[in-house]
Design an enzyme around this catalytic site. Structure first.
Site, PDB file in Angstrom:
ATOM      1  N   HIS A  82      76.249 103.222  51.907  1.00 42.72           N
ATOM      2  CA  HIS A  82      77.392 103.164  50.983  1.00 42.72           C
ATOM      3  C   HIS A  82      77.406 101.873  50.167  1.00 42.72           C
ATOM      4  CE1 HIS A  82      81.159 104.083  49.249  1.00 42.72           C
ATOM      5  NE2 HIS A  82      81.785 104.606  50.299  1.00 42.72           N
ATOM      6  N   ASP A  98      71.515 120.978  40.666  1.00 40.52           N
ATOM      7  CA  ASP A  98      70.624 122.140  40.536  1.00 40.52           C
ATOM      8  C   ASP A  98      69.169 121.678  40.604  1.00 40.52           C
ATOM      9  OD1 ASP A  98      69.233 124.425  39.843  1.00 40.52           O
ATOM     10  OD2 ASP A  98      70.240 124.719  37.926  1.00 40.52           O
TER      11      ASP A  98
END
Length: 465
Positions: free
Chosen positions: A172, A392
């Site tokens: 993070h 995608d």
């Protein structure tokens, strides 16, 4: 087992076997600069020194028949790391504990795997939590550290139906959800054969450094040092063995809940409304002393707060977590609009100066600032617009994308679709079993109250006519 796989499995009677190849390091496809880059003072806080998992589920796509998603994504990862080469480095500690990205080009961890299960067996619609997540994101021994370890771990698990599951674990310190989504969109572009990235990555971490000298100009209640309430009933402890449940909010339910608000709050955001509902129901469920303070920390992306505008392509942490603070009695006895107002005020407090103040606090406390991890604190992150489900790789958009689980006091709001294709919001909640039962009942009661109120209003209008 991963530290974030804390909950009991869902009720889906699902068992499967995962066969993994040996983990490997994927390095940039071309030579990259060998240099050291400082992270920002926002990145550098102790609160972000953790790993964050993301799970994306993909259906079988006939046009991709015969193509291997694991190999395509592996090659795309090597190409993407040419521009995003800091991800291929390692975090080190510099002077005064300042974190530095050592851009060594060592690479990110990558795992190919196969599972003898179909996507349909995970349930319809896909809703977290799921069992055996540690099999879909293998915790490679020695990879879980913050320093001197890979900054990304990626696993592609091919399913017997022809679909696959893409999982990723992020350090993070490097990015927030928006920054990670930017990297993943670039990865998707490379996988689909797009020659150049739509958005070029920008480092520029100095933009979120504290001024010299550092000036703390706000009272940051989100970083209060809070002790566990001494009045906490023994029935809700221990908090280290929780269960998880998902709760969905469709358009109709959101409209119903909105009807509980006074007219001037009807235009509040869906995030503000659902967060207020969850906060109130959770507080009622944990049954603290009425005079105890409770706080809701709202994750706010501060990019839009900067003037001039923040550079497009920046992929570091630009989030802050302003706190809404009140007493148990006020939150539980006052109308729902009270919680909504507190959340709106907390979000509205975020300005460019507020972000600089958080950076100053990080420096002043020697990086050691973190959020209180006690049961009276709740953190909700809105990922409905992060776009993880839009990534995608050539197989179309994900059926589901985002964090699969809640961790302790943290929940995420994520987009979901039902069988009819209707879009809604789902969140996972993590609580001890008896508290979870009370939470679910409180939420049902709130929805019932809204439904009855709407019927009453409708009957009154009918009578008047």
């Amino acid at each position: 087992m991963h530290p974030f796989v804390m909950a009991t499995p869902s009720n889906i009677p699902l068992e499967f076997t995962v066969r993994r190849c040996e983990p490997e390091l994927v390095t940039p496809a071309k030579p990259t600069p060998y240099e050291q880059k400082l992270v920002s003072d926002i990145d550098d806080q102790e609160a972000f020194r953790l790993h964050v998992p993301i799970f994306n589920f993909y259906q079988y796509e006939p046009s991709m028949e015969g193509k291997d998603p694991a190999e395509i994504i592996r090659e795309a990862l090597a190409q993407t790391l040419v521009c995003y080469y800091p991800f291929a480095g390692r975090l080190r500690e510099g002077a005064n504990g300042k974190l530095i990205v050592d851009c060594t080009g060592e690479g990110v961890m990558f795992i190919k795997a196969d599972a003898d299960v179909t996507l349909e067996q995970f349930g319809e619609p896909l809703l977290p939590p799921f069992p055996y997540l540690d099999q879909l994101l293998y915790d490679v021994p020695g990879s879980e550290g913050i320093l001197n370890c890979p900054l990304l771990l990626v696993q592609v698990t091919r399913l017997k139906c022809g679909g696959f599951i893409f999982t990723l674990r992020l350090n993070h310190v490097m990015s927030d959800a928006t920054g990670l989504a930017q990297f993943l969109f670039a990865l998707g572009e490379m996988a689909r054969g797009v020659a150049t990235h739509l958005i070029s990555p920008v480092w520029e971490r100095h933009l979120l450094d504290a001024r010299h000298p550092a000036r703390i100009t706000f009272t940051h209640r989100e970083y209060d040092e809070v002790e566990a309430p001494v009045t906490t009933p023994i029935t809700i402890l221990p908090f280290d063995n929780p269960v998880q449940r998902s709760f969905s909010f469709g358009f109709a339910e959101v409209s119903l809940l909105r009807s509980l608000l006074p007219p001037h709050l009807h235009r509040c955001t869906t995030f503000e409304l659902i967060t207020a509902c969850l906060w109130r129901c959770r507080t009622l469920a944990i049954n603290l002393d009425p005079d105890e303070e409770v706080r809701m920390l709202c994750v706010v992306n501060a990019c839009s707060k900067f003037n001039p505008s923040f550079p497009s392509g920046y992929y570091g942490n630009v989030i802050v977590l302003p706190a809404a603070v009140t007493t148990v009695k006020s939150l539980c006895e006052k109308p729902l609009g009270y919680a909504v107002e507190l959340i709106k005020q907390a979000k509205a407090s975020v300005t460019e100066e507020y972000v600089k103040s958080v950076a100053a606090l990080t420096v002043a406390r020697g990086k050691r600032i973190h959020f209180p991890n006690v049961i009276g604190t709740y953190i909700i992150s809105d990922l409905t617009k992060a776009g993880f489900e839009d990534i995608d790789f050539g197989w179309g958009k994900a059926v589901f994308g985002g964090p699969m689980i809640a961790v302790g006091v943290i929940s995420h709001l994520m987009p979901t679709k039902n069988k009819k294709g209707e879009v809604g919001i789902v969140t996972s909640v993590c609580l001890p079993a008896p508290v979870m039962e009370r939470f679910a009942k409180e939420l049902d009661m709130l929805k019932h109250q809204a439904s009855e109120g709407k019927k009453s209003k409708s009957n009154s209008i009918s009578s008047a006519l």
